[in-house]
Design a protein around this motif. Structure first.
Motif, short mmCIF file in Angstrom:
data_model
loop_
_atom_site.label_atom_id
_atom_site.label_comp_id
_atom_site.label_asym_id
_atom_site.label_seq_id
_atom_site.Cartn_x
_atom_site.Cartn_y
_atom_site.Cartn_z
N CYS A 185 -51.07 -85.47 -0.28
CA CYS A 185 -51.82 -85.32 -1.52
C CYS A 185 -53.07 -86.19 -1.40
O CYS A 185 -52.96 -87.38 -1.13
CB CYS A 185 -50.97 -85.76 -2.70
SG CYS A 185 -51.86 -85.72 -4.26
N HIS B 38 -52.83 -89.09 -3.88
CA HIS B 38 -51.69 -90.02 -3.73
C HIS B 38 -51.11 -89.86 -2.32
O HIS B 38 -49.96 -89.45 -2.17
CB HIS B 38 -50.61 -89.70 -4.76
CG HIS B 38 -51.14 -89.37 -6.13
ND1 HIS B 38 -51.32 -88.08 -6.58
CD2 HIS B 38 -51.55 -90.19 -7.13
CE1 HIS B 38 -51.82 -88.10 -7.82
NE2 HIS B 38 -51.97 -89.37 -8.17
N HIS C 190 -46.56 -88.70 -2.15
CA HIS C 190 -45.85 -87.42 -2.09
C HIS C 190 -46.69 -86.39 -1.37
O HIS C 190 -47.91 -86.50 -1.31
CB HIS C 190 -45.51 -86.91 -3.49
CG HIS C 190 -46.68 -86.94 -4.43
ND1 HIS C 190 -46.67 -87.60 -5.63
CD2 HIS C 190 -47.92 -86.40 -4.34
CE1 HIS C 190 -47.83 -87.46 -6.22
NE2 HIS C 190 -48.62 -86.75 -5.47
N CYS D 116 -50.82 -81.01 -6.71
CA CYS D 116 -50.25 -82.35 -6.78
C CYS D 116 -49.07 -82.28 -7.74
O CYS D 116 -49.23 -81.86 -8.88
CB CYS D 116 -51.30 -83.34 -7.31
SG CYS D 116 -50.57 -84.94 -7.76
#
Ligand SMILES: [Zn+2]
Length: 123
Positions: A88, A91, A95, A110
């Motif tokens: 992602c 992030h 994750h 996401c």
């Protein structure tokens, strides 16, 4: 049927420099409404992949992307310390992206903020 469903996520794999599974023509699901095949890794472990024949192309692409993603994480990335493919962009340590259908297209999203990152199969 399976080729057009799997093609986009295979482009993503190629862009990421990851090895694709070897697809074997094996209709293990044996169901009229599901098209299925096997994905084999270099170590001889196999996973099944199946998509609904009646589903729209975008749904089949997202479904196949989800199953190939699982294979990649287990077969290619497990033990490498990297389990987030595709990462992602917002992030990267938290994750991987999640395949979904948004509008008429299969996209990577996401899972935290539900933002659409890019279409499956496009860099
Ligand atoms: Zn995210």
């Amino acid at each position: 049927m399976l080729g057009e469903s799997i093609g986009p996520v295979l482009r993503d794999l190629a862009h990421a420099g990851l090895v694709a599974p070897r697809f074997a023509d094996d209709d293990w699901a044996g169901a009229d409404d599901r098209a299925s095949c096997m994905m084999w890794g270099a170590d001889g472990s196999g996973s099944g992949l199946a998509v609904a024949r009646g589903a729209a192309l975008a749904e089949r692409v997202a479904d196949a992307a989800d199953q190939v993603q699982e294979w990649v994480i287990e077969d290619q990335l497990w033990g490498s310390g990297r389990t987030n493919w595709p990462p992602c962009p917002s992030h990267p340590d938290n994750h991987p992206l999640q395949a979904a259908v948004v509008g008429a297209g299969a996209v990577w999203t996401c899972p935290a903020d539900r933002s659409v990152v890019r279409p499956v199969g496009e860099p």
